[in-house]
Scaffold this active site. Structure first.
Site, mmCIF file in Angstrom:
data_model
loop_
_atom_site.group_PDB
_atom_site.id
_atom_site.type_symbol
_atom_site.label_atom_id
_atom_site.label_comp_id
_atom_site.label_asym_id
_atom_site.label_seq_id
_atom_site.Cartn_x
_atom_site.Cartn_y
_atom_site.Cartn_z
ATOM 1 N N GLY A 99 43.738 33.863 44.412
ATOM 2 C CA GLY A 99 44.570 34.807 45.169
ATOM 3 C C GLY A 99 43.829 36.087 45.516
ATOM 4 N N GLU A 105 42.489 41.805 38.020
ATOM 5 C CA GLU A 105 43.000 40.936 36.944
ATOM 6 C C GLU A 105 42.101 41.016 35.716
ATOM 7 O OE1 GLU A 105 45.312 37.442 39.437
ATOM 8 O OE2 GLU A 105 43.150 37.284 39.204
HETATM 9 C C1 5RP Z 1 44.824 35.384 41.730
HETATM 10 C C2 5RP Z 1 44.700 34.419 40.623
HETATM 11 C C3 5RP Z 1 45.866 33.537 40.361
HETATM 12 O O1 5RP Z 1 46.286 33.715 39.058
HETATM 13 C C4 5RP Z 1 45.446 32.114 40.567
HETATM 14 O O2 5RP Z 1 44.937 31.980 41.872
HETATM 15 C C5 5RP Z 1 46.605 31.140 40.345
HETATM 16 O O3 5RP Z 1 47.541 31.306 41.358
HETATM 17 P P1 5RP Z 1 48.809 30.381 41.474
HETATM 18 O O4 5RP Z 1 49.702 30.703 40.330
HETATM 19 O O5 5RP Z 1 49.405 30.731 42.818
HETATM 20 O O6 5RP Z 1 48.335 28.941 41.450
HETATM 21 O O7 5RP Z 1 43.718 34.340 39.928
HETATM 22 O O8 5RP Z 1 43.638 36.079 41.929
#
Ligand code: 5RP
Length: 229
Positions: A99, A105
């Site tokens: 994301g 994060e």
């Molecule tokens: C965003 C992330 C998300 O936690 C990861 O992409 C998982 O996303 P989703 O819950 O939509 O599968 O690291 O940077």
């Protein structure tokens, strides 16, 4: 049970770790958003928490749903962070950043006493790497940074495309104004070594290998949620 229901199951289970008065890191992505929705319901019935969001996108949802927010500078030490992942292995190593929020994060996770990963069972892997590894880079010198990443990958016996993440109207930019390469290395047998080496490249701002950060993972499948730790 469809994918969304599994995400909700994992998010529900994570909610039981949230205690009144906690300083909470709040992740990014569709699974983390299910957690925000459930958390908002608890807040409206009296639970007191202060959340630190890991992205502008999460911050907007929290504001919309009434989850109280602070910045990480206001709350630099957090009790618990709940976040999703793109891949989780059995040693709780993660790939994150699908994301695009990996930098915030990781900063928030590192400031937290505990990090709980919430995911559906499709995210669990024996070896990380089927999901392309997001690598956040500075805009300046992106070609030189790309070459440096390719060289170090080859030193570690890895190879594969580095694709600049793009939107219809140009390159994807992170909340910090950086770019992302999605690196399709395939299987990453030594994630620690790759993580260490990537950190030595000046143009690499951060990478999506999260090692020794997750305390436990809540993995949801059709039969409910299980704990990995
Ligand atoms: C965003 C992330 C998300 O936690 C990861 O992409 C998982 O996303 P989703 O819950 O939509 O599968 O690291 O940077």
């Amino acid at each position: 049970m469809d994918a969304r229901q599994m995400k909700i199951k994992a998010a529900e289970a994570a909610l039981s770790y949230v205690e009144d008065g906690m300083r909470l890191g709040i992740g990014t992505g569709s699974t983390a958003e299910e957690f925000v929705r459930l958390l908002a319901e608890k807040v409206s019935s009296g639970l007191r928490v202060q959340g630190v969001p890991t992205s502008e996108r999460t911050a907007r949802l929290c504001v919309e749903l009434g989850v109280p927010l602070k910045s990480l500078d206001e709350l630099p030490e957090l009790d618990l962070t709940i976040d999703g992942a793109d891949e989780v292995d059995h040693g709780l190593r993660l790939i994150k950043g699908g994301g695009g929020a990996l930098l915030r994060e990781k900063i928030v996770a590192a400031a937290s006493s505990r990090v709980i990963v919430i995911a559906d069972q499709t995210k669990v892997v024996d070896t990380l790497g089927a999901f392309p590894l997001p690598i956040e880079i500075n805009i300046f010198g992106k070609v030189a940074t790309c070459i440096a990443i390719e060289k170090l990958a080859s030193k570690l016996g890895l190879s594969g495309d580095l694709k600049l993440r793009s939107l219809e109207d140009g390159p994807f930019k992170t909340d910090g104004g950086h770019l992302i390469f999605d690196a399709s290395f395939g299987r990453i047998p030594d994630a620690e070594a790759l993580a260490r080496e990537l950190n030595t490249i000046p143009g690499v701002v951060e990478h999506g290998l999260f090692i020794n950060l997750a305390s436990l993972a809540i993995i949801a499948g059709p039969d409910g949620a299980r704990i990995m730790q």
